[in-house]
Scaffold this motif. Sequence first.
Motif, PDB file in Angstrom:
ATOM      1  N   VAL A 135       6.144  -3.209   0.098  1.00  0.00           N
ATOM      2  CA  VAL A 135       5.021  -2.324   0.391  1.00  0.00           C
ATOM      3  C   VAL A 135       5.487  -0.922  -0.006  1.00  0.00           C
ATOM      4  CG1 VAL A 135       3.556  -1.287   2.169  1.00  0.00           C
ATOM      5  CG2 VAL A 135       4.141  -3.713   2.313  1.00  0.00           C
ATOM      6  N   ALA A 136       4.809  -0.322  -0.972  1.00  0.00           N
ATOM      7  CA  ALA A 136       5.107   1.066  -1.308  1.00  0.00           C
ATOM      8  C   ALA A 136       4.656   1.899  -0.120  1.00  0.00           C
ATOM      9  CB  ALA A 136       4.359   1.475  -2.575  1.00  0.00           C
ATOM     10  N   THR A 137       5.513   2.765   0.372  1.00  0.00           N
ATOM     11  CA  THR A 137       5.202   3.494   1.599  1.00  0.00           C
ATOM     12  C   THR A 137       5.213   4.987   1.344  1.00  0.00           C
ATOM     13  OG1 THR A 137       6.316   1.717   2.805  1.00  0.00           O
ATOM     14  CG2 THR A 137       5.813   3.722   4.036  1.00  0.00           C
ATOM     15  N   VAL A 138       4.160   5.661   1.789  1.00  0.00           N
ATOM     16  CA  VAL A 138       4.076   7.108   1.667  1.00  0.00           C
ATOM     17  C   VAL A 138       4.420   7.738   3.014  1.00  0.00           C
ATOM     18  CG1 VAL A 138       2.423   7.028  -0.243  1.00  0.00           C
ATOM     19  CG2 VAL A 138       1.581   7.111   2.118  1.00  0.00           C
ATOM     20  N   ALA A 139       4.430   9.041   3.056  1.00  0.00           N
ATOM     21  CA  ALA A 139       4.789   9.769   4.271  1.00  0.00           C
ATOM     22  C   ALA A 139       3.775   9.534   5.390  1.00  0.00           C
ATOM     23  CB  ALA A 139       4.875  11.267   3.962  1.00  0.00           C
ATOM     24  N   LEU A 140       4.172   9.884   6.592  1.00  0.00           N
ATOM     25  CA  LEU A 140       3.298   9.805   7.760  1.00  0.00           C
ATOM     26  C   LEU A 140       2.014  10.582   7.478  1.00  0.00           C
ATOM     27  CD1 LEU A 140       3.099   8.859  10.746  1.00  0.00           C
ATOM     28  CD2 LEU A 140       4.052  11.084  11.382  1.00  0.00           C
ATOM     29  N   ASN A 141       0.873   9.921   7.652  1.00  0.00           N
ATOM     30  CA  ASN A 141      -0.439  10.497   7.375  1.00  0.00           C
ATOM     31  C   ASN A 141      -0.597  10.905   5.900  1.00  0.00           C
ATOM     32  OD1 ASN A 141      -1.102  10.102  10.045  1.00  0.00           O
ATOM     33  ND2 ASN A 141      -0.969  12.245  10.610  1.00  0.00           N
ATOM     34  N   GLY A 142       0.168  10.280   5.014  1.00  0.00           N
ATOM     35  CA  GLY A 142       0.198  10.662   3.600  1.00  0.00           C
ATOM     36  C   GLY A 142      -0.811   9.935   2.727  1.00  0.00           C
ATOM     37  N   ALA A 143      -2.031   9.779   3.204  1.00  0.00           N
ATOM     38  CA  ALA A 143      -3.045   9.034   2.455  1.00  0.00           C
ATOM     39  C   ALA A 143      -3.383   9.697   1.120  1.00  0.00           C
ATOM     40  CB  ALA A 143      -4.301   8.850   3.300  1.00  0.00           C
ATOM     41  N   LYS A 144      -3.285  11.014   1.040  1.00  0.00           N
ATOM     42  CA  LYS A 144      -3.550  11.700  -0.234  1.00  0.00           C
ATOM     43  C   LYS A 144      -2.614  11.158  -1.308  1.00  0.00           C
ATOM     44  CE  LYS A 144      -3.693  16.293  -2.362  1.00  0.00           C
ATOM     45  NZ  LYS A 144      -3.628  17.741  -2.099  1.00  0.00           N
ATOM     46  N   ASN A 145      -1.322  11.080  -1.001  1.00  0.00           N
ATOM     47  CA  ASN A 145      -0.359  10.557  -1.970  1.00  0.00           C
ATOM     48  C   ASN A 145      -0.602   9.079  -2.258  1.00  0.00           C
ATOM     49  OD1 ASN A 145       0.929  12.912  -2.548  1.00  0.00           O
ATOM     50  ND2 ASN A 145       2.742  12.505  -1.313  1.00  0.00           N
TER      51      ASN A 145
END
Length: 160
Positions: free
Chosen positions: A110-120
């Motif tokens: 699972v590619a994971t972005v930062a906390l609350n990072g939905a923009k990325n």
Amino acid sequence: MKVAIVMGSKSDLPVMQEAIDMLQGFDIETEVDIVSAHRTPEKLVEFSQNAHLRGISVIIAGAGGAAHLPGMVAAMSPLPVIGVPVKSSNSIDGWDSILSILQMPGGVPVATVALNGAKNAGILAAQIIGCHDNCVLDKIVLYKEGLKAAVLQASAELKR
């Protein structure tokens, strides 16, 4: 090509809206839904196993707390999954969500972005689609040029 954006509950929508907005800015069609890994497991299975049959190319899954949604989707879908850890009301400063999504076993990425990072997550999904769609790739190039221009302008203003 289409991106599915799913979240564990309606309370995740304010965070996940940033992914929706980014994808709409790149003119990428989105399908948005609430799919709870714990409260609607049958819906989770149906969604995960059939997303690719409905023309979905990438899945963005946001979840808070125990945050099993992204990993469970990835376990059942052949599509790339981008996980968005959401800091929720029952969260331990978001670390529970981050680690639940980040620490996937070998074979179930699972590619994971930062906390609350939905923009990325939205940008990353667009970049994946851009590998096969030159119109989207051109929009990403313009977006990145815009980021560069904003920094150079801020730098010039600071030096005045």
